[in-house]
Design a protein around this motif. Structure first.
Motif, mmCIF file in Angstrom:
data_model
loop_
_atom_site.group_PDB
_atom_site.id
_atom_site.type_symbol
_atom_site.label_atom_id
_atom_site.label_comp_id
_atom_site.label_asym_id
_atom_site.label_seq_id
_atom_site.Cartn_x
_atom_site.Cartn_y
_atom_site.Cartn_z
ATOM 1 N N PRO A 83 0.884 -1.121 0.010
ATOM 2 C CA PRO A 83 -0.024 0.053 0.255
ATOM 3 C C PRO A 83 0.906 1.226 0.063
ATOM 4 O O PRO A 83 1.726 1.251 0.720
ATOM 5 N N GLY A 84 0.516 2.089 -0.886
ATOM 6 C CA GLY A 84 1.221 3.613 -0.940
ATOM 7 C C GLY A 84 2.110 3.609 -2.096
ATOM 8 O O GLY A 84 2.862 4.709 -2.269
ATOM 9 N N VAL A 85 2.492 2.536 -2.876
ATOM 10 C CA VAL A 85 3.496 2.726 -3.879
ATOM 11 C C VAL A 85 2.738 2.157 -5.116
ATOM 12 O O VAL A 85 1.955 0.934 -5.017
ATOM 13 N N HIS A 131 -6.167 1.474 -5.132
ATOM 14 C CA HIS A 131 -4.955 1.173 -4.346
ATOM 15 C C HIS A 131 -3.786 1.603 -4.725
ATOM 16 O O HIS A 131 -2.734 1.927 -3.773
ATOM 17 N N ASP A 132 -3.458 2.107 -5.987
ATOM 18 C CA ASP A 132 -2.468 2.824 -6.422
ATOM 19 C C ASP A 132 -2.261 4.315 -5.836
ATOM 20 O O ASP A 132 -3.460 5.079 -5.912
ATOM 21 N N PRO A 133 -1.263 4.874 -5.340
ATOM 22 C CA PRO A 133 -1.391 6.324 -4.791
ATOM 23 C C PRO A 133 -1.729 7.045 -5.902
ATOM 24 O O PRO A 133 -1.371 6.962 -7.242
ATOM 25 N N ASP A 187 6.482 11.334 -3.508
ATOM 26 C CA ASP A 187 5.270 10.905 -2.561
ATOM 27 C C ASP A 187 6.392 10.079 -1.353
ATOM 28 O O ASP A 187 7.231 9.468 -1.527
ATOM 29 N N VAL A 240 5.490 8.233 1.067
ATOM 30 C CA VAL A 240 5.076 6.539 1.590
ATOM 31 C C VAL A 240 6.004 5.801 0.429
ATOM 32 O O VAL A 240 6.640 4.731 0.490
ATOM 33 N N ALA A 241 5.862 6.144 -0.852
ATOM 34 C CA ALA A 241 6.513 5.425 -2.167
ATOM 35 C C ALA A 241 7.934 5.566 -2.190
ATOM 36 O O ALA A 241 8.683 4.648 -2.198
#
Length: 285
Positions: free
Chosen positions: A90-92, A208-210, A149, A151-152
């Protein structure tokens, strides 16, 4: 009457569940998830998979999540890309097979420079897939990567740790000012989905993808225009840029590079769809 192996019965059940949910590759996903849970290679599942009760319960939970359109790679925690594996979640943005062609183009450009130490910048690196592929396949390359980003960036930091890649957190628009005019290759997989294309995007991507990795203005090319400007600033004369785009942007994405660039060319993916644009900075500018 022959008795079907338990692994095969479980696979058939999971395949039906994923088919009913509209998953694009139900059998493959069912097999990959069972291999992930049991540790049995995919090719051996039918004969060798003997999941115990805990594995069976875990597997059915993963199948249910996949049926709810959670990305397969989020469930297994990894994504294969060319010759490397990346940690994702999650987050990337999950790297796609189509992007492997862009990475391959970059590898070819860098490999053609022989024993030199060519300099490459990966804009919008996400999980670090392209940067990691380059350093893996062209060990002499000096690789830099940037991600906006946070998180990514954390996922990229995990994937690129120990590789020697210069990874930075920041906006590609003003990244790597210290490299201006010295870079041989710029590569980018920027966001390129128009804002009004929400309904056409697969749930795995849309939900689900940012968002920062997906949407890019009314025509989907806002980020591409930044790539063009940043690449012009970074590249030495004769340097090249390659950037991925949507299959509907086979004309509009190259148009972003019209004017001051030369050798502007669009490239198709394995399905024959427009997929990425490349261009060269003139040697005399």
């Amino acid at each position: 009457m022959s008795i079907r192996p338990p692994g095969e019965r479980l696979l058939d059940q999971a395949t039906t569940t994923l088919t009913d949910a509209g998953v694009g590759s139900p059998r493959v996903d069912a097999e990959l998830l069972l291999s992930h849970v049991t540790g049995v290679p995919r090719a051996m599942l039918r004969l060798s998979a003997r999941p115990n009760e805990v594995q069976r319960r875990d597997y059915l939970a993963l199948v249910a999540a996949r049926a709810a359109r959670v990305p397969l790679q989020h469930l297994t925690g990894s994504a294969a890309f060319r010759h490397v594996d990346l940690e994702v979640g999650p987050g990337v943005f999950v790297p796609r097979p189509e992007t492997e062609l862009l990475a391959g183009w970059a590898v070819q450009q860098l490999s053609a420079r022989g024993p030199e130490s060519p300099v490459v910048v990966d804009l919008c690196t996400g999980s670090g897939a392209i940067a990691l592929s380059i350093v893996h396949e062209v060990p002499t390359a000096v690789v830099h990567a940037v991600e906006l980003d946070e998180v990514a960036f954390g996922w990229a930091h995990q994937n690129l740790a120990g590789t020697g890649i210069d990874l930075r957190l920041g906006d590609m628009a003003d990244a790597f000012g210290d490299l201006d005019g010295t870079v041989d290759v710029v590569v980018a997989n920027p966001p390129y989905i128009p804002l009004d294309a929400w309904e056409s995007v697969a749930p795995e991507v849309r939900d689900h993808d940012p968002a920062l990795a997906l949407w890019s203005g009314d025509d989907g090319l806002d980020a591409m225009r930044v790539v063009e400007q940043t690449a012009w600033r970074l590249l030495r004369p004769g340097g090249v840029v390659g950037a991925e785009h949507a299959d509907a942007q086979g004309d509009t994405a190259p148009a972003v590079f019209a004017g001051r660039w030369v050798d502007v060319r669009d490239h198709v993916d394995l399905a024959g769809r427009p997929r990425f644009v490349t261009a060269r900075r003139p040697a005399d500018r």
